[in-house]
Design an enzyme around this catalytic site. Structure first.
Site, mmCIF file in Angstrom:
data_model
loop_
_atom_site.group_PDB
_atom_site.id
_atom_site.type_symbol
_atom_site.label_atom_id
_atom_site.label_comp_id
_atom_site.label_asym_id
_atom_site.label_seq_id
_atom_site.Cartn_x
_atom_site.Cartn_y
_atom_site.Cartn_z
ATOM 1 C CB CYS A 45 -1.002 0.047 1.137
ATOM 2 S SG CYS A 45 -1.952 -1.391 1.134
HETATM 3 C C1 BEZ Z 1 0.720 -4.576 1.707
HETATM 4 O O1 BEZ Z 1 -0.016 -3.760 1.566
HETATM 5 O O2 BEZ Z 1 1.913 -4.782 1.795
HETATM 6 C C2 BEZ Z 1 -0.154 -5.876 2.101
HETATM 7 C C3 BEZ Z 1 -1.492 -5.683 2.765
HETATM 8 C C4 BEZ Z 1 -2.196 -6.808 3.196
HETATM 9 C C5 BEZ Z 1 -1.497 -7.987 2.972
HETATM 10 C C6 BEZ Z 1 -0.417 -8.129 2.054
HETATM 11 C C7 BEZ Z 1 0.174 -6.866 1.811
#
Ligand code: BEZ
Length: 211
Positions: A45
């Protein structure tokens, strides 16, 4: 029930990192990209929000406003922005909705319980100036989105809204377009004075008409 292409995009009031908004008023006559992410302070994110911030000029050029959403609260978004700016070579320049009560997530069906019953998946909605849904995408949490592809789709949507063409696989701005199947051969030459190349009766190309 999930939203489908052509459906009215639900309006909402929300708290964002740039203040409270009424979604429709905030959009005005712009196109919109509403995209959800699972959670603040997560690596994928963080890269996604940075990627969108770095290409804001490309959204502006196309009269598009981007807005992100997750179910994290405002203070979390505000603190996380410092990390995004620090790590992603950007200055955050678009709002993130704090959707703690899941109002937006519910209206846009962004929580897919079999994937995760608490967090939003990576949804994308492209919304036209008429407030209708023009594109939906759903990515899993583990896969960051390709925002160059979002810009490419916007180019196609804006072109095909005004010209009787479609865009072929992997089309990019400036490349030949496909004459819409609804255009009879007898009208095609007049509509597309740059020329029509007929490969099959149903497969006709023309140079991009708005250039
Ligand atoms: C991420 O944004 O890195 C992420 C969020 C939820 C699960 C896996 C990765």
């Amino acid at each position: 029930m999930s939203l489908r292409l052509g459906d009215q995009a639900p309006n909402f009031s929300a708290t964002t990192t740039e203040g409270p908004i009424d979604f429709y008023k905030w959009l005005g006559n712009s196109w919109g990209v509403l995209f959800s992410h699972p959670a603040d302070y997560t690596p994928v994110c963080t890269t996604e929000l940075g990627a969108v911030a770095r290409i804001k000029a490309e959204f502006d050029k196309r009269n598009v406003k981007a807005i992100a959403v997750s179910v994290d609260p405002l203070d979390s978004h505000q603190s996380w922005i410092k990390d995004i700016n620090e790590t992603q070579a950007c200055t955050m320049n678009f709002p993130i909705i704090a959707d703690s009560n899941r109002q937006v997530a519910s209206a846009y069906d962004m929580i897919h319980p079999k994937a995760d019953d608490k967090a939003t998946v990576r949804s994308v909605f492209i919304i036209g100036p008429d407030k209708k849904i023009k594109l939906t995408l759903t990515y899993p949490a583990s896969t960051g989105r390709n925002f160059a592809e979002i810009l490419r789709v916007i180019d196609s949507l804006q072109l095909t809204a005004h010209h009787k063409v479609a865009t072929p696989a992997n089309w990019r701005q400036g490349e030949d377009c496909i004459v819409s199947p609804s255009v009879p051969d007898s009208d095609a030459q007049n509509l597309f004075p740059k020329g029509v190349r007929k490969v099959k009766p149903y497969l006709r190309y023309t140079p991009q008409p708005d250039l």
